[in-house]
Design a protein around this motif. Structure first.
Motif, PDB file in Angstrom:
ATOM      1  N   ILE A  82       0.093  -6.694   8.828  1.00 30.89           N
ATOM      2  CA  ILE A  82       0.491  -5.589   7.952  1.00 30.89           C
ATOM      3  C   ILE A  82       1.508  -4.734   8.699  1.00 30.89           C
ATOM      4  O   ILE A  82       1.297  -4.374   9.858  1.00 30.89           O
ATOM      5  N   PHE A 110       1.431   5.365   3.589  1.00 33.97           N
ATOM      6  CA  PHE A 110       0.091   5.333   3.003  1.00 33.97           C
ATOM      7  C   PHE A 110      -0.823   6.217   3.830  1.00 33.97           C
ATOM      8  O   PHE A 110      -0.769   6.206   5.054  1.00 33.97           O
ATOM      9  N   ASN A 112       3.542  -1.265   8.981  1.00 40.18           N
ATOM     10  CA  ASN A 112       3.428   0.142   8.606  1.00 40.18           C
ATOM     11  C   ASN A 112       4.778   0.847   8.691  1.00 40.18           C
ATOM     12  O   ASN A 112       5.569   0.590   9.598  1.00 40.18           O
ATOM     13  N   SER A 128      -3.449   5.309  -3.206  1.00 36.26           N
ATOM     14  CA  SER A 128      -4.433   6.190  -2.586  1.00 36.26           C
ATOM     15  C   SER A 128      -5.168   7.054  -3.602  1.00 36.26           C
ATOM     16  O   SER A 128      -6.154   7.690  -3.285  1.00 36.26           O
ATOM     17  N   LEU A 131      -6.690   1.729   7.564  1.00 36.05           N
ATOM     18  CA  LEU A 131      -7.209   0.415   7.204  1.00 36.05           C
ATOM     19  C   LEU A 131      -8.040  -0.147   8.348  1.00 36.05           C
ATOM     20  O   LEU A 131      -7.702   0.000   9.517  1.00 36.05           O
ATOM     21  N   THR A 165       2.252  -1.108   4.464  1.00 37.84           N
ATOM     22  CA  THR A 165       1.718   0.233   4.221  1.00 37.84           C
ATOM     23  C   THR A 165       2.881   1.206   4.343  1.00 37.84           C
ATOM     24  O   THR A 165       3.421   1.412   5.420  1.00 37.84           O
ATOM     25  N   PHE A 170       0.863  -1.174   0.000  1.00 47.92           N
ATOM     26  CA  PHE A 170       0.000   0.000   0.000  1.00 47.92           C
ATOM     27  C   PHE A 170       0.904   1.231   0.000  1.00 47.92           C
ATOM     28  O   PHE A 170       1.724   1.391   0.907  1.00 47.92           O
ATOM     29  N   GLY A 171       0.766   2.102  -0.997  1.00 50.62           N
ATOM     30  CA  GLY A 171       1.634   3.276  -1.000  1.00 50.62           C
ATOM     31  C   GLY A 171       1.575   4.034  -2.304  1.00 50.62           C
ATOM     32  O   GLY A 171       0.903   3.623  -3.257  1.00 50.62           O
TER      33      GLY A 171
END
Length: 254
Positions: A99, A83, A101, A35, A87, A80, A8-9
């Motif tokens: 996940i 991000f 971060n 995003s 979430l 992430t 995610f990013g």
């Protein structure tokens, strides 16, 4: 068995990590989640594409959060990387190994937003970023690694941002093998709090009223405020003369 991974990013640091992950024989990159927000590229790597460009040019599947929640996509591990979306617990629970971060501040002392600004405003001696597991409470998960560096009297918000990106990437390379192999360790943030590290959380309103420079302050305090907002994505510090804002910067004349 290969780890099924989702990134995610958006920023170039996410691209660098995606490149590394797809080069690993024990990783299967399922796709990336973007995003869809346009960012100014303030990262220290000017020749590195943002993740959207890299994914499209390398035919990497672009997913959305709804895909992960509703489709039968099996995933082991998520990253992430700076991000900007929160979430849900339901989504976090889809990842069997969790996940991880990439938070742009040291935890627990700079949770939330604008870490580089607050680090300077609070006169912190250490800056950096944190790799930690996501939990439903924002920036509250166990810490895998703190990527620390010394803050100098010349640092600004933008210089801290760029150094944080560099140190987060270094921290990733230091721990990624153990993360993929499932042998990494982590510690609860409460363990650091119990040792005297103060916990802070800064929300979207946390900088309101802090840009206006008080001229009766000491020179050090004035410069600290100016440095804290010396960043192309933030309104700069200012003084008011005859009702007009006059913005201040630490950029030196040549």
């Amino acid at each position: 068995m290969k780890k099924k991974v989702v990134v995610f990013g958006d920023l170039p640091i996410a691209t660098k990590i995606t490149k590394d992950l797809i080069s690993r024989n024990n990783v299967n990159l399922i796709g990336v989640v973007l995003s869809k927000k346009k960012f100014n590229n303030n990262d220290p790597w000017k020749n590195t594409q943002c993740l959207s460009e890299f994914a499209k040019s390398n035919k990497i599947q672009i997913l959305n959060i709804n895909d992960l929640l509703t489709k039968k996509i099996k995933v082991d591990l998520g990253f992430t990387i700076r991000f900007n979306k929160i979430l849900s617990r339901k989504l976090i629970d889809k990842f069997t190994d969790g996940i991880i971060n990439f938070h742009g501040g040291l935890l627990p002392e700079c949770a939330g937003l604008y870490s580089s600004c607050h680090s300077i405003l609070l006169n912190h001696k250490k800056g950096g970023g944190t790799l930690h597991y996501l939990k439903s409470n924002i920036d509250g998960g166990n810490i895998i690694k703190r990527a620390e560096f010394d803050i100098s009297d010349d640092d600004t918000s933008i210089s801290l941002f760029k150094r944080t990106e560099i140190y987060l990437l270094k921290a990733y390379y230091q721990v990624i093998n153990s993360i993929i192999n499932g042998t990494n360790t982590s510690i609860p943030q409460q363990e650091l709090i119990s040792k005297g590290i103060k916990s802070n959380y800064f929300d979207k309103n946390s900088l309101i009223g802090k840009r206006k420079v008080k001229l009766n302050s000491s020179q050090d305090d004035i410069l600290r405020v100016v440095r804290a907002f010396d960043h192309p994505d933030h309104e700069k510090a200012y003084i008011v003369i005859n009702g007009i804002k006059v913005y201040l910067s630490t950029i030196k004349e040549t």
